[in-house]
Each structure stands twice: as structure tokens, then as C-alpha cells.
Write an enzyme that holds these catalytic residues in place. Sequence first.
Site, PDB file in Angstrom:
ATOM      1  N   ARG A  24      25.064  13.162 113.924  1.00 41.07           N
ATOM      2  CA  ARG A  24      24.759  12.114 112.933  1.00 41.07           C
ATOM      3  C   ARG A  24      23.294  12.126 112.522  1.00 41.07           C
ATOM      4  NH1 ARG A  24      29.184   8.586 112.834  1.00 41.07           N
ATOM      5  NH2 ARG A  24      30.576   8.951 114.578  1.00 41.07           N
ATOM      6  N   GLU A  86      36.736  25.829 102.744  1.00 42.56           N
ATOM      7  CA  GLU A  86      36.422  27.225 103.068  1.00 42.56           C
ATOM      8  C   GLU A  86      37.562  27.836 103.888  1.00 42.56           C
ATOM      9  OE1 GLU A  86      32.825  27.758 105.311  1.00 42.56           O
ATOM     10  OE2 GLU A  86      32.843  29.929 105.049  1.00 42.56           O
ATOM     11  N   ARG A 112      54.607  60.009 102.736  1.00 41.76           N
ATOM     12  CA  ARG A 112      54.310  61.025 103.753  1.00 41.76           C
ATOM     13  C   ARG A 112      55.567  61.364 104.554  1.00 41.76           C
ATOM     14  NH1 ARG A 112      51.922  65.253 106.196  1.00 41.76           N
ATOM     15  NH2 ARG A 112      51.384  64.886 108.382  1.00 41.76           N
ATOM     16  N   GLN A 123      62.490  54.073 112.607  1.00 46.59           N
ATOM     17  CA  GLN A 123      62.746  52.661 112.909  1.00 46.59           C
ATOM     18  C   GLN A 123      61.495  51.931 113.407  1.00 46.59           C
ATOM     19  OE1 GLN A 123      65.240  51.378 116.275  1.00 46.59           O
ATOM     20  NE2 GLN A 123      66.566  50.430 114.767  1.00 46.59           N
ATOM     21  N   HIS A 182      48.626  55.705 108.102  1.00 48.85           N
ATOM     22  CA  HIS A 182      47.965  56.755 107.324  1.00 48.85           C
ATOM     23  C   HIS A 182      47.525  57.927 108.208  1.00 48.85           C
ATOM     24  CE1 HIS A 182      47.703  53.776 104.100  1.00 48.85           C
ATOM     25  NE2 HIS A 182      47.243  54.710 103.291  1.00 48.85           N
ATOM     26  N   GLY A 183      47.642  57.762 109.528  1.00 59.69           N
ATOM     27  CA  GLY A 183      47.181  58.825 110.415  1.00 59.69           C
ATOM     28  C   GLY A 183      45.705  59.115 110.172  1.00 59.69           C
ATOM     29  N   GLY A 184      45.348  60.388 110.174  1.00 64.48           N
ATOM     30  CA  GLY A 184      43.938  60.776 110.008  1.00 64.48           C
ATOM     31  C   GLY A 184      43.359  60.320 108.686  1.00 64.48           C
ATOM     32  N   GLY A 207      33.435  31.391 108.948  1.00 62.17           N
ATOM     33  CA  GLY A 207      34.096  30.124 108.603  1.00 62.17           C
ATOM     34  C   GLY A 207      34.729  29.441 109.800  1.00 62.17           C
ATOM     35  N   GLU A 211      38.577  31.309 118.104  1.00 60.62           N
ATOM     36  CA  GLU A 211      38.495  30.524 119.346  1.00 60.62           C
ATOM     37  C   GLU A 211      38.138  29.066 119.040  1.00 60.62           C
ATOM     38  OE1 GLU A 211      36.953  33.453 118.847  1.00 60.62           O
ATOM     39  OE2 GLU A 211      38.151  34.751 120.132  1.00 60.62           O
TER      40      GLU A 211
HETATM   41  C1  LIG Z   1      29.239  38.579 107.224  1.00 60.68           C
HETATM   42  C2  LIG Z   1      28.953  37.177 107.686  1.00 60.68           C
HETATM   43  C3  LIG Z   1      28.627  36.198 106.751  1.00 60.68           C
HETATM   44  C4  LIG Z   1      28.356  34.886 107.166  1.00 60.68           C
HETATM   45  N1  LIG Z   1      27.999  33.946 106.231  1.00 60.68           N
HETATM   46  C5  LIG Z   1      27.673  32.696 106.634  1.00 60.68           C
HETATM   47  C6  LIG Z   1      27.217  31.703 105.704  1.00 60.68           C
HETATM   48  O1  LIG Z   1      27.126  31.957 104.508  1.00 60.68           O
HETATM   49  N2  LIG Z   1      26.891  30.485 106.157  1.00 60.68           N
HETATM   50  C7  LIG Z   1      26.990  30.167 107.477  1.00 60.68           C
HETATM   51  O2  LIG Z   1      26.697  29.029 107.852  1.00 60.68           O
HETATM   52  N3  LIG Z   1      27.415  31.074 108.385  1.00 60.68           N
HETATM   53  C8  LIG Z   1      27.743  32.326 107.992  1.00 60.68           C
HETATM   54  N4  LIG Z   1      28.139  33.258 108.927  1.00 60.68           N
HETATM   55  C9  LIG Z   1      28.107  32.872 110.331  1.00 60.68           C
HETATM   56  C10 LIG Z   1      29.472  32.704 110.955  1.00 60.68           C
HETATM   57  O3  LIG Z   1      30.067  31.502 110.536  1.00 60.68           O
HETATM   58  C11 LIG Z   1      29.259  32.778 112.468  1.00 60.68           C
HETATM   59  O4  LIG Z   1      28.886  34.102 112.788  1.00 60.68           O
HETATM   60  C12 LIG Z   1      30.492  32.378 113.238  1.00 60.68           C
HETATM   61  O5  LIG Z   1      30.807  31.021 113.040  1.00 60.68           O
HETATM   62  C13 LIG Z   1      30.321  32.613 114.750  1.00 60.68           C
HETATM   63  O6  LIG Z   1      29.137  32.055 115.202  1.00 60.68           O
HETATM   64  P1  LIG Z   1      28.113  32.956 116.020  1.00 60.68           P
HETATM   65  O7  LIG Z   1      27.911  34.244 115.300  1.00 60.68           O
HETATM   66  O8  LIG Z   1      26.923  32.113 116.292  1.00 60.68           O
HETATM   67  O9  LIG Z   1      28.887  33.318 117.343  1.00 60.68           O
HETATM   68  P2  LIG Z   1      28.781  32.554 118.747  1.00 60.68           P
HETATM   69  O10 LIG Z   1      28.856  31.082 118.520  1.00 60.68           O
HETATM   70  O11 LIG Z   1      27.628  33.115 119.486  1.00 60.68           O
HETATM   71  O12 LIG Z   1      30.135  33.011 119.422  1.00 60.68           O
HETATM   72  C14 LIG Z   1      30.304  34.282 120.022  1.00 60.68           C
HETATM   73  C15 LIG Z   1      31.731  34.362 120.553  1.00 60.68           C
HETATM   74  O13 LIG Z   1      31.938  33.328 121.519  1.00 60.68           O
HETATM   75  C16 LIG Z   1      33.053  32.550 121.160  1.00 60.68           C
HETATM   76  N5  LIG Z   1      32.836  31.158 121.523  1.00 60.68           N
HETATM   77  C17 LIG Z   1      31.791  30.364 121.183  1.00 60.68           C
HETATM   78  N6  LIG Z   1      31.981  29.118 121.637  1.00 60.68           N
HETATM   79  C18 LIG Z   1      33.166  29.122 122.282  1.00 60.68           C
HETATM   80  C19 LIG Z   1      33.938  28.118 122.953  1.00 60.68           C
HETATM   81  N7  LIG Z   1      33.523  26.852 123.038  1.00 60.68           N
HETATM   82  N8  LIG Z   1      35.127  28.485 123.486  1.00 60.68           N
HETATM   83  C20 LIG Z   1      35.569  29.763 123.392  1.00 60.68           C
HETATM   84  N9  LIG Z   1      34.888  30.752 122.762  1.00 60.68           N
HETATM   85  C21 LIG Z   1      33.714  30.424 122.210  1.00 60.68           C
HETATM   86  C22 LIG Z   1      33.172  32.696 119.646  1.00 60.68           C
HETATM   87  O14 LIG Z   1      34.486  32.406 119.202  1.00 60.68           O
HETATM   88  C23 LIG Z   1      32.785  34.151 119.466  1.00 60.68           C
HETATM   89  O15 LIG Z   1      33.894  34.976 119.694  1.00 60.68           O
HETATM   90  C24 LIG Z   1      28.432  34.561 108.533  1.00 60.68           C
HETATM   91  C25 LIG Z   1      28.779  35.555 109.472  1.00 60.68           C
HETATM   92  C26 LIG Z   1      29.035  36.837 109.065  1.00 60.68           C
HETATM   93  C27 LIG Z   1      29.399  37.873 110.107  1.00 60.68           C
END
Ligand SMILES: Cc1cc2nc3c(=O)[nH]c(=O)nc-3n(C[C@H](O)[C@H](O)[C@H](O)COP(=O)(O)OP(=O)(O)OC[C@H]3O[C@@H](n4cnc5c(N)ncnc54)[C@H](O)[C@@H]3O)c2cc1C
Length: 223
Positions: A24, A86, A112, A123, A182-184, A207, A211
Site C-alpha cells: 500500500r 496481461e 516427411r 500412432q 521435424h527431427g534435425g 507476466g 509457480e
Molecule cells: C523477455 C522478458 C521481458 C520482460 N518484460 C517485463 C516488463 O516489461 N515489465 C516487467 O515488470 N517485467 C518484465 N519481465 C520480468 C518478468 O516478469 C520476471 O522475469 C518474472 O516475473 C520472474 O521474476 P524474476 O525474473 O525476478 O524471477 P525470480 O522471482 O527470481 O524467480 C526465479 C524462479 O523462482 C520461482 N519462484 C519465485 N518465488 C517463488 C515462490 N514463492 N514459490 C515457488 N517458486 C518461486 C519463480 O517461479 C522462478 O521460476 C520480463 C522478463 C523477460 C524474460
Amino acid sequence: FVTNGPIADFLVVAAKTDPDAGARGISLFVVETGAPGLATRRIDTVGWRTSHTGEVVLDECRVPARALLGDENRGFAHIMRNLQWERLVMALSSVTGAARTLELGIAYGRERKAFGRPIGKFQVWRHRFADLASEIDAARSLAYHALRKAIAGEDATREAAMAKWLATELAWRVADESLQIHGGYGYMMEFPVQRAWRDSRLGPIGGGTTEILKEIVGRSYDL
Ligand SMILES: Cc1cc2nc3c(=O)[nH]c(=O)nc-3n(C[C@H](O)[C@H](O)[C@H](O)COP(=O)(O)OP(=O)(O)OC[C@H]3O[C@@H](n4cnc5c(N)ncnc54)[C@H](O)[C@@H]3O)c2cc1C
């Protein structure tokens, strides 16, 4: 990691305006990328290469009070409202992307031939495609259900989270299976399936990770 950060003219920055108030005590500000103390840098990514992703560094960056976006200390609520959209957009685009990627896999399976017949007629592949096609239709229904709730003004937090994790994980699996058939050639840059494989990997991360979204779904049942 900020999508389009390195090419943006303005950024929406969430900053703590009341450090003791937790969620907040966060407000949103519109910050020009030329502002003193703000620096951006492009980071190379595995996929989504047409979208510039960058690092944004704020160091003693000062903005006027009129840069405030929305209500002071209500930034987290504003972010959450936007996150629902989002997640819905990501769920819907993942379903569409998965359907297109499946077409690539099926088309290759028809074309292919190995051991005297199109590989799609073995299958193991026919059933794998049947599984994925069924899951895509199920994920689409869930995404539409979440969208309908959101448009009706109902709380769709749970459904949007469900649809987002399910559809993005599915899109990634579909891309992986379509690459596999697609294999290789699947591993060669000249075939479009590799791009779907690289691009879809972001879905379960951006987004809100799978997890974290499962946490939201689980907690919605008071668990
Ligand atoms: C290409 C790209 C573009 C992006 N663009 C934006 C953007 O425009 N704006 C923006 O705000 N963000 C953006 N992001 C950030 C993105 O939202 C975060 O990378 C994502 O939410 C994960 O946060 P982190 O990287 O800090 O991972 P971390 O929070 O460090 O997490 C690492 C791992 O731990 C797991 N984890 C963390 N907490 C828990 C929990 N409590 N329980 C279980 N598992 C957990 C996560 O699921 C993840 O697998 C972007 C990321 C990428 C890769």
C-alpha cells in the site's frame, strides 16, 4: 527486464512512496527515458528478438510531482488490474500460437516419409497430436471463460491465472513436440518451428511465472 525499455520514450515506474506500508506504499510515475539518473541497456534474449528487452537503472532519478500516474500509494492495485489483462492476453495469444505451431508439426508429419509412410501416420505421433489438439481446445475454452468474466466486470483473478499458466505451458510443449517431429531440421534456424520454440519459452516466465500463478490459484481456495 523491461519490454521495449531500451527504445521507449517514457517508462511507467513503480516506486515506493511509503516504505513502511508494503504493497500500500507503492505509486506509479511516468518517467522520460532522458531523465537524469535513468539509464537503459538492451539485453540479448533467447527468443522474442523483435521485442527489445532491457535493463533499467534508476540512480537518484528525480521527477516532478505531476509525473504521478493514478493515485498516490495505489500503484500496486493499478498494477494488479493491468496484470489481469496481461495474463488474459498472454493466455489468448499462447492458445493461438500453439494452434499455429501445431499446424507446422502436423504439416511436416504429413510431408516427411520414413519407413514407407508419412511419420504423422505412426500412432505415436497421431496420438501425440490428438492430445495436443485437445489440450489447445480446452485451454482456449478456459481463456474465453476468463475473458468473459473480466469483460462482465467480475473478478477473474483466479481464471486469468489458470488460463495464463495452462496456455503458456501448453504453447511451450506444443513447440517442443512440433520441433521434435521435424527431427534435425527442427534444430535448424531455416525452419520456422525453432522460432516458436524459442519464443514460447518466455510464456511461463513473463507476466507472472507458472509457480507464482499456481500460488494465486491455490490461495484463491483459501489454501
Ligand atoms: C523477455 C522478458 C521481458 C520482460 N518484460 C517485463 C516488463 O516489461 N515489465 C516487467 O515488470 N517485467 C518484465 N519481465 C520480468 C518478468 O516478469 C520476471 O522475469 C518474472 O516475473 C520472474 O521474476 P524474476 O525474473 O525476478 O524471477 P525470480 O522471482 O527470481 O524467480 C526465479 C524462479 O523462482 C520461482 N519462484 C519465485 N518465488 C517463488 C515462490 N514463492 N514459490 C515457488 N517458486 C518461486 C519463480 O517461479 C522462478 O521460476 C520480463 C522478463 C523477460 C524474460
